[in-house]
Scaffold this active site. Structure first.
Site, PDB file in Angstrom:
ATOM      1  N   ASP A  98       0.958  -1.201   0.034  1.00 12.70           N
ATOM      2  CA  ASP A  98       0.030   0.139  -0.137  1.00 12.70           C
ATOM      3  C   ASP A  98       0.802   1.118  -0.189  1.00 12.70           C
ATOM      4  O   ASP A  98       1.974   1.393   1.028  1.00 12.70           O
ATOM      5  CB  ASP A  98      -0.875   0.151   1.240  1.00 12.70           C
ATOM      6  CG  ASP A  98      -2.136   0.560   1.119  1.00 12.70           C
ATOM      7  OD1 ASP A  98      -2.306   1.747   0.439  1.00 12.70           O
ATOM      8  OD2 ASP A  98      -3.101  -0.141   1.421  1.00 12.70           O
ATOM      9  N   ASP A 200      -2.885   4.829  -2.346  1.00  7.73           N
ATOM     10  CA  ASP A 200      -3.879   5.441  -1.496  1.00  7.73           C
ATOM     11  C   ASP A 200      -3.984   6.851  -2.077  1.00  7.73           C
ATOM     12  O   ASP A 200      -3.175   7.599  -2.161  1.00  7.73           O
ATOM     13  CB  ASP A 200      -3.095   5.592  -0.042  1.00  7.73           C
ATOM     14  CG  ASP A 200      -4.110   5.986   1.334  1.00  7.73           C
ATOM     15  OD1 ASP A 200      -4.982   5.146   1.319  1.00  7.73           O
ATOM     16  OD2 ASP A 200      -3.804   7.042   1.768  1.00  7.73           O
ATOM     17  N   GLU A 242      -6.223   4.326  -6.002  1.00  8.10           N
ATOM     18  CA  GLU A 242      -7.508   4.777  -5.059  1.00  8.10           C
ATOM     19  C   GLU A 242      -8.061   6.301  -5.616  1.00  8.10           C
ATOM     20  O   GLU A 242      -7.253   7.108  -5.192  1.00  8.10           O
ATOM     21  CB  GLU A 242      -7.294   4.560  -3.434  1.00  8.10           C
ATOM     22  CG  GLU A 242      -8.829   4.924  -2.870  1.00  8.10           C
ATOM     23  CD  GLU A 242      -8.607   5.171  -1.297  1.00  8.10           C
ATOM     24  OE1 GLU A 242      -9.524   5.164  -0.703  1.00  8.10           O
ATOM     25  OE2 GLU A 242      -7.373   5.876  -0.927  1.00  8.10           O
ATOM     26  N   HIS A 316     -11.575  -2.105   3.228  1.00  9.34           N
ATOM     27  CA  HIS A 316     -11.285  -1.530   4.956  1.00  9.34           C
ATOM     28  C   HIS A 316     -11.941  -0.435   5.317  1.00  9.34           C
ATOM     29  O   HIS A 316     -12.013  -0.162   6.458  1.00  9.34           O
ATOM     30  CB  HIS A 316      -9.753  -1.638   5.192  1.00  9.34           C
ATOM     31  CG  HIS A 316      -9.098  -0.635   4.552  1.00  9.34           C
ATOM     32  ND1 HIS A 316      -9.034  -0.329   3.166  1.00  9.34           N
ATOM     33  CD2 HIS A 316      -8.641   0.473   4.918  1.00  9.34           C
ATOM     34  CE1 HIS A 316      -8.349   0.563   2.817  1.00  9.34           C
ATOM     35  NE2 HIS A 316      -8.181   1.262   3.864  1.00  9.34           N
ATOM     36  N   ASP A 317     -12.552   0.398   4.390  1.00  8.50           N
ATOM     37  CA  ASP A 317     -13.192   1.650   4.438  1.00  8.50           C
ATOM     38  C   ASP A 317     -14.621   1.674   4.278  1.00  8.50           C
ATOM     39  O   ASP A 317     -15.351   2.677   4.600  1.00  8.50           O
ATOM     40  CB  ASP A 317     -12.653   2.729   3.342  1.00  8.50           C
ATOM     41  CG  ASP A 317     -10.929   3.172   3.749  1.00  8.50           C
ATOM     42  OD1 ASP A 317     -10.629   3.041   4.884  1.00  8.50           O
ATOM     43  OD2 ASP A 317     -10.469   3.472   2.974  1.00  8.50           O
TER      44      ASP A 317
END
Ligand code: NOJ
Length: 549
Positions: A98, A200, A242, A316-317
């Site tokens: 990540d 990210d 993302e 995960h969000d």
């Protein structure tokens, strides 16, 4: 289209804190992940996206990095990370790291230096502005975690910019030294044999704060092209950005191979459909299948020949897919399988979030603190202060808090769900005795085995990977149906998104077709009559027999 190894790959996302704890300190770790690689191999995935494991004060569970080239001690050591890369490779699994470079932690040595004095050599690694004459913040920009995006730093009398928590200062990507440092770090990881990067909030790095532009800034695409040329461009890796702000046209800019940027991006248009347009995720609105089909169909079409889609229900969000789009109660198993089928036959690369493959659900904790999440807590405080009731805010949290996805993984029915021998860092979802990996592995009819089948089919049928997408029954309010076609291979996929029986009259071009049943969540189906009765959440795919078509 030039074929790539990641075209028929399926990615599995691991949130390391909550996956598997080998040393019993209550926090998941790298040794725990290594111990579960055989499980992932059985599932059949061939890429792991590892949420951050770097050294971090964990203000945002690792999305606040203080050393990009070391591992957080609670997760393990660099040697264990190298072992994970090697052990995964032995099972034909690649690891995506990540890449969190919109910001660092406030404990990163660059920021520690930068805040020492205005003429420190690292000052310009971050974004500093003078206060307004009355001492207030330079402008009204807001942080995604609540409050102002500016934090005053008393030592040097200026504000620094942070789009997330104040412990996550934004890097200044207009500074070529920042670019070079990040490129150097990326190459250091690539040399270790990783399979690529998940990037990210990468759509924020081209920002121009003085003009109030954060996403899709003017420098964004040139920066990515420079990053590609300086790092992964010559290597055969997967990169996924993302990008909350991407439209299909923007996604094409990122993922058109000739532009040399990224392999693909995560877009969130289908996700935000269940958020209030003004108030956002804390005021959920009902899922509307027709809107959803419109969005998915648009993305399938625009990226049909140029660029590439990523496919996902949750991460995960986001809340757990079965709670959000299915039925976490009576039809949990049927609806989880239906959601999997609906997604895995689309064109693009599917992503599975840990626990999705066993149908883990959202959780209702009494207190917001139990969600252990900087965002939920920050916004709870801000909104309660603004007059929102505790009950209303908790409903938003039950529906959409990131904490729902972060409860520890359920491995078995033993204490702490087999996640840890110690006290887990976050409360476990009480339904682990029923929903767990051990039970799923033992049951040939489980959601887990359904995912396994879908992953295998993607490897066996090029039509799933490269076929054209054609929407069917477009206006139907409960059924999501589509066809994929490549040469003489045709697959029809039919999904009932409701808990009711649905009576369907099939259009003339679909009537009386027959073929092979590829996957189903009730009994196998291999003919499409004139009239179909679908069971609640029934879903199936048929590879049409070309003789009958
Ligand atoms: C997106 C990540 O997925 C999220 O978990 C994180 O809090 C923010 N970016 C900030 O890094």
């Amino acid at each position: 289209m030039e074929t790539k190894w990641w075209h028929n790959a399926v990615v599995y996302q691991i949130y390391p804190r909550s996956f598997a704890d080998a040393n019993g300190d209550g926090t998941g770790d790298l040794a725990g992940i290594i111990g579960k690689l055989d499980y992932l191999q059985t599932l059949g995935i061939n890429v792991i996206w590892l949420s951050p494991v770097f050294r971090s004060p964990m203000d945002d569970n690792g999305y606040d990095i203080s050393d990009y080239c070391d591992i957080a001690p609670e997760f393990g050591t660099l040697a264990e990370m190298e072992m994970l890369i090697a052990e995964a490779a032995r099972r034909d699994i690649r690891i995506l790291m990540d890449l969190v470079v919109n910001h660092t932690s406030d404990e990163h040595p660059w920021f520690i230096e930068a805040r020492k004095s205005r003429d420190n050599p690292y000052r310009d690694y971050y974004i500093w502005r003078a206060p307004r004459t009355d001492g207030s913040a330079p402008d009204e920009q807001r942080s995604n975690f609540g409050g102002s995006a500016w934090e005053f730093d008393a030592t040097t009398g200026e504000y620094y910019f942070h789009l997330f928590s104040k412990r996550q200062p934004d890097l200044n990507w207009a500074n070529p030294q920042v670019q070079q440092e990040v490129h150097r770090m990326m190459n250091w990881w690539l040399d270790k044999g990783i399979g690529g990067f998940r990037m990210d909030v990468i759509d924020l790095i081209g920002k121009d704060v003085d003009r109030g532009i954060t996403s899709n800034g003017p420098r964004l695409h040139p920066l990515l092209q420079e990053m590609n040329a300086a790092t992964f461009g010559a290597r055969d890796v997967l990169t996924v950005g993302e990008t909350w702000s991407a439209t299909p046209e923007i996604a094409k800019l990122y993922s058109e191979p000739a532009r040399r940027e990224l392999s693909m991006v995560f877009q969130f248009e289908h996700i935000t459909l269940t958020w209030d347009p003004q108030d956002g995720k804390w005021t959920p609105r009902a899922f509307d299948l027709r809107e959803f089909k419109g969005v998915i169909g648009k993305w399938q079409k625009v990226l049909a020949d140029i660029g590439w889609n990523s496919l996902f229900w949750n991460n995960h969000d986001l809340p757990r897919a079965v709670s959000k789009y299915g039925d976490p109660g009576r039809y949990r198993i049927e609806s989880a399988k239906m959601l999997a089928t609906a997604l895995h036959f689309l064109k693009g690369t599917p992503y599975i979030y840990q626990g999705e493959e066993i149908g883990m659900t959202n959780v209702r904790f009494e207190s917001v603190e139990d969600y252990q999440d900087a965002e939920s807590l920050g916004l709870y405080r801000e909104r309660i202060a603004a007059g929102v009731s505790h009950e209303a805010m908790m409903e938003g949290i039950y529906a959409n808090s990131r904490g729902n996805a972060r409860t520890p993984m359920h491995w078995d029915a033993s204490e702490h769900a087999g996640f840890s021998h110690g006290k887990p860092w976050m409360k476990i979802n009480p339904n682990y005795r029923e929903i767990n990996v051990a039970a799923a592995l033992d049951d040939p009819g489980s959601i887990f085995h359904h995912y396994r089948t879908l992953i295998r089919l993607r490897k066996e049928y090029p039509v799933i990977v490269y076929g054209d997408y054609r929407p069917l029954l477009d206006a139907h309010p409960q059924v999501f149906a589509y066809e994929r076609q490549l040469g003489d291979q045709r697959i029809v996929v039919i999904n009932n998104f409701s808990g009711q029986l649905v009576e369907l009259e099939l259009p003339a071009d679909l009537r009386d077709l027959a073929g092979e049943s590829l996957v189903s969540n009730y009994g196998p189906r291999n003919v499409l009559g004139q009239h179909l009765t679908l069971q609640p959440y029934e879903s199936f795919a048929i590879a049409l027999d070309t003789q009958t078509t």
